[in-house]
Design a protein around this motif. Sequence first.
Motif, PDB file in Angstrom:
ATOM      1  N   PHE A  95       0.842  -1.196   0.000  1.00 42.57           N
ATOM      2  CA  PHE A  95       0.000   0.000   0.000  1.00 42.57           C
ATOM      3  C   PHE A  95       0.875   1.242   0.000  1.00 42.57           C
ATOM      4  O   PHE A  95       2.056   1.197   0.329  1.00 42.57           O
ATOM      5  N   SER A  96       0.261   2.349  -0.413  1.00 48.06           N
ATOM      6  CA  SER A  96       0.964   3.623  -0.446  1.00 48.06           C
ATOM      7  C   SER A  96       0.033   4.716   0.074  1.00 48.06           C
ATOM      8  O   SER A  96      -1.166   4.493   0.262  1.00 48.06           O
ATOM      9  N   LYS A  97       0.612   5.886   0.317  1.00 46.10           N
ATOM     10  CA  LYS A  97      -0.187   7.043   0.716  1.00 46.10           C
ATOM     11  C   LYS A  97      -0.890   7.547  -0.529  1.00 46.10           C
ATOM     12  O   LYS A  97      -0.277   7.723  -1.573  1.00 46.10           O
ATOM     13  N   SER A  98      -2.177   7.757  -0.418  1.00 46.27           N
ATOM     14  CA  SER A  98      -2.945   8.226  -1.562  1.00 46.27           C
ATOM     15  C   SER A  98      -2.683   9.700  -1.833  1.00 46.27           C
ATOM     16  O   SER A  98      -2.558  10.498  -0.907  1.00 46.27           O
ATOM     17  N   THR A  99      -2.629  10.024  -3.112  1.00 44.23           N
ATOM     18  CA  THR A  99      -2.470  11.432  -3.512  1.00 44.23           C
ATOM     19  C   THR A  99      -3.766  11.947  -4.129  1.00 44.23           C
ATOM     20  O   THR A  99      -3.804  13.039  -4.668  1.00 44.23           O
ATOM     21  N   GLU A 100      -4.802  11.112  -4.091  1.00 37.98           N
ATOM     22  CA  GLU A 100      -6.097  11.478  -4.696  1.00 37.98           C
ATOM     23  C   GLU A 100      -6.900  12.384  -3.788  1.00 37.98           C
ATOM     24  O   GLU A 100      -6.813  12.323  -2.605  1.00 37.98           O
TER      25      GLU A 100
END
Length: 100
Positions: A95-100
Amino acid sequence: MLEAISFPEHEYESIQNYLNKLGYCYTTRVYKEIGKYKVGELYTAPWGDVLKIEEVKTYWKVSDRPFYDEMSDVEKKEIRKYSEDMGLPYEFIKFSKSTE
């Protein structure tokens, strides 16, 4: 309202460090959480970040898990207890940090 993703509290700082340094992190899910997290979906972390599931891989043997050699014996035992020993798979999730 996004669904929450949980982590043990003692891992919060480590996870945040990986996300800030590498841009992604991994978690292992067993037993009742199999199939819960979906690729492309967003979830709220306990510390407030929105996380995006990048990849979900299913394994049956703990020794097949990526980074197996970096895990402590306690971690291996815990995952094995709720997967392999029960005849169930487990999921290795990126998983990653969302930029949306």
